[in-house]
Write an enzyme that holds these catalytic residues in place. Structure first.
Site, short mmCIF file in Angstrom:
data_model
loop_
_atom_site.label_atom_id
_atom_site.label_comp_id
_atom_site.label_asym_id
_atom_site.label_seq_id
_atom_site.Cartn_x
_atom_site.Cartn_y
_atom_site.Cartn_z
N CYS A 1 -0.51 1.31 7.28
CA CYS A 1 -1.00 1.52 5.96
C CYS A 1 -2.30 2.24 6.04
CB CYS A 1 -1.17 0.29 5.20
SG CYS A 1 0.27 -0.71 4.85
N GLU B 1 0.93 -1.19 -0.04
CA GLU B 1 0.03 0.05 0.06
C GLU B 1 0.83 1.28 0.01
OE1 GLU B 1 -0.11 -2.73 1.77
OE2 GLU B 1 -2.31 -2.69 3.03
#
Length: 144
Positions: free
Chosen positions: A79, A48
């Protein structure tokens, strides 16, 4: 999500946990990434984060409003924080992360709640079986 799965397979081939992510704006991929904290010697190199970094460079802005993030595994808390900071509109993910998921499975960082200043729409379970199978096969092979 198919591109994210392909990136996850690439990560697995390099010995990294098979997670892939893409950032999409107006139907076009503007950023992508695969897990590589081991080879990169950096605990923040999750798929991510890599996808957010490449997308931000592509548009020359650290904010990514109107963008969607496709990821094969539910984002972790780190993330999720980056997703909030980038102002991602929606997160579409495959498999839930029963150990560290921050979209409601373990933590509830995403979609966000007061006092957070940004709410992220969630769409879980997209190609979840295929995403989970990649992870299971990877860890099964590592354990012997």
């Amino acid at each position: 999500m198919r591109r994210a799965l392909a990136l996850a397979r690439q990560a697995a081939a390099l010995g990294e946990v098979p997670v892939g992510a893409v950032v999409v704006r107006d139907g076009i991929i503007i950023g992508e990434g695969a897990n590589h904290p081991i080879s990169g010697c950096d605990p923040t190199l999750h798929a991510e984060v890599a996808a957010l970094r490449t997308a931000a460079k592509q548009v020359n802005n650290y904010r990514l409003p109107g963008c969607d993030l496709y990821v094969t595994l539910e984002p972790c808390a780190m993330c999720a924080g980056a997703i909030h900071q980038a102002r991602i509109r929606r997160v579409i993910y495959g498999a839930p992360d029963v150990r560290a998921g921050a979209a409601g499975t373990v933590f509830n960082v995403l979609p966000g709640q007061p006092p957070l200043n940004h709410v992220v729409e969630l769409l879980p379970g997209v190609l979840a079986d295929e995403s989970a199978r990649l992870l299971r096969d990877f860890f099964r092979a590592r354990r012997g």
